[in-house]
Enzyme design. Structure first.
Site, PDB file in Angstrom:
ATOM      1  N   ASP A  45     -63.858 -46.353  15.196  1.00  0.00           N
ATOM      2  CA  ASP A  45     -64.281 -45.663  16.419  1.00  0.00           C
ATOM      3  C   ASP A  45     -63.712 -44.239  16.444  1.00  0.00           C
ATOM      4  OD1 ASP A  45     -61.629 -46.247  16.929  1.00  0.00           O
ATOM      5  OD2 ASP A  45     -61.982 -47.179  18.890  1.00  0.00           O
ATOM      6  N   SER A  46     -62.914 -43.894  15.409  1.00  0.00           N
ATOM      7  CA  SER A  46     -62.516 -42.495  15.203  1.00  0.00           C
ATOM      8  C   SER A  46     -63.746 -41.634  14.930  1.00  0.00           C
ATOM      9  CB  SER A  46     -61.512 -42.374  14.061  1.00  0.00           C
ATOM     10  OG  SER A  46     -62.009 -43.024  12.905  1.00  0.00           O
ATOM     11  N   ASP A  84     -65.848 -51.297  13.915  1.00  0.00           N
ATOM     12  CA  ASP A  84     -64.739 -51.168  14.866  1.00  0.00           C
ATOM     13  C   ASP A  84     -65.287 -51.336  16.285  1.00  0.00           C
ATOM     14  OD1 ASP A  84     -62.142 -50.731  15.549  1.00  0.00           O
ATOM     15  OD2 ASP A  84     -62.125 -48.596  15.053  1.00  0.00           O
ATOM     16  N   LYS A 114     -63.287 -55.126  13.772  1.00  0.00           N
ATOM     17  CA  LYS A 114     -61.866 -54.873  14.068  1.00  0.00           C
ATOM     18  C   LYS A 114     -61.711 -54.769  15.584  1.00  0.00           C
ATOM     19  CE  LYS A 114     -59.722 -50.781  13.316  1.00  0.00           C
ATOM     20  NZ  LYS A 114     -59.373 -50.474  14.719  1.00  0.00           N
ATOM     21  N   GLU A 116     -58.701 -53.992  18.658  1.00  0.00           N
ATOM     22  CA  GLU A 116     -57.352 -53.500  18.957  1.00  0.00           C
ATOM     23  C   GLU A 116     -56.649 -54.412  19.961  1.00  0.00           C
ATOM     24  OE1 GLU A 116     -57.220 -49.410  20.218  1.00  0.00           O
ATOM     25  OE2 GLU A 116     -58.361 -48.710  18.476  1.00  0.00           O
ATOM     26  N   GLU A 183     -50.604 -49.514  12.739  1.00  0.00           N
ATOM     27  CA  GLU A 183     -50.733 -48.050  12.842  1.00  0.00           C
ATOM     28  C   GLU A 183     -49.494 -47.427  13.492  1.00  0.00           C
ATOM     29  OE1 GLU A 183     -54.474 -46.611  14.309  1.00  0.00           O
ATOM     30  OE2 GLU A 183     -53.746 -44.547  14.491  1.00  0.00           O
TER      31      GLU A 183
END
Ligand code: KIV
Length: 283
Positions: A45-46, A84, A114, A116, A183
């Site tokens: 999502d970056s 993501d 993925k 978070e 991270e």
């Protein structure tokens, strides 16, 4: 050529082979990353910061993520493609979590997602896994939590914060995730987590002792300017090459040097003669 699956990623820890993952967002770069032998490609999502120019990852949505995941999947033959899950695509309810994770596989052609977060996300993560979608966890500096963290700071620097991340990692493993991204945390904590888990850890700013490493492709090749996080290692300066090429193009167009006849199409001389004759007769 062996297709990399989420099972294979798990097995790589047992065999001691380091996992190489890159975040990228389009067909062409995904194809290059795949051909270079990366084991996994994360459509991060970056995308929000790196490609769309937003200041954080919060504003990117499902449709944009699926659009880019499809493009990446089109370019990949070997690597595992991981989508993501964007902010608020899984937090509100387990139904949202299952439906949106499923969309990554059905519409984006990803092979895993993925998510978070640790204990607070466990029920959603279990529900996604129970619906048949492999999940990669993500702990430490999870950018979707930036406002709760009060900024992009290294996580787990005190023993109690470190303990909470270690507990989260254990709970994610019990929930059935096949790997966890760690991270921006002290290397000692990432090492401890890596030793305590049977599933692999994939570090970004988490030191050398993780089972694998992930970077954003654009950081690694030097496309994202000079202010990159401390954990980025630059392997090329593609931005400089692109600027040089653009300046040369501008110079050539302004001076009439581009295009030359070598870059132009030619009409057969006989056709050209007919064209001129026809034009004269018309006058
Ligand atoms: O969105 C992303 O690119 C990521 C990686 C940096 C792990 O989450």
């Amino acid at each position: 050529m062996e297709k990399i699956t989420s099972i294979k990623i798990r097995e790589m820890k047992a065999s001691g082979e380091k996992i190489v993952m890159l975040a990228t967002y389009d067909y062409l770069t995904a194809k290059m990353v795949d051909e270079a032998g990366a084991d996994a490609i994360l459509v991060g999502d970056s995308l929000a910061n790196v490609v769309l120019g937003h200041r954080d990852t919060l504003s990117v949505g499902m449709e944009e993520m699926l659009h880019h995941t499809r493009a990446v999947a089109n370019g990949v033959k070997r690597a595992l493609v991981v989508g993501d899950m964007p902010f608020m695509s899984y937090q509100a309810s387990t139904e949202d979590a299952i439906r949106n994770a499923g969309r990554f596989l059905k519409e984006g052609h990803a092979e895993a997602v993925k998510v978070e977060g640790g204990r607070k996300m466990i029920r959603k993560i279990e529900a996604i896994i129970d619906s048949g979608v492999p999940v990669m966890g993500h702990l430490g500096l999870t950018p979707q939590w930036v406002h709760q963290f009060g900024g992009y700071r290294v996580r787990g620097k005190t023993w109690s914060a470190a303990r909470a991340i270690l507990d989260d990692a254990k709970r994610l493993e019990q929930a059935g995730v096949f790997s966890i991204v760690l991270e921006a945390m002290p290397w000692q904590l990432a090492k401890l987590i890596t030793e305590k888990l049977e599933i692999p850890t994939i570090g970004i700013g988490a030191g050398p002792y993780c089972d694998g490493q992930v970077l954003v492709l654009h950081d690694l090749i030097g496309l994202t300017g000079s202010s990159v996080p401390r954990f980025v290692k630059r392997y090329a300066e593609v931005d400089k090459e692109v600027m040089k090429a653009l300046e040369s193009f501008k110079r050539d167009v302004k001076s009439g040097k581009f295009p030359s006849l070598a870059q132009s199409y030619e009409m057969p001389p006989e056709e050209m003669r007919k064209l001129i004759r026809g034009f004269r007769q018309k006058k």
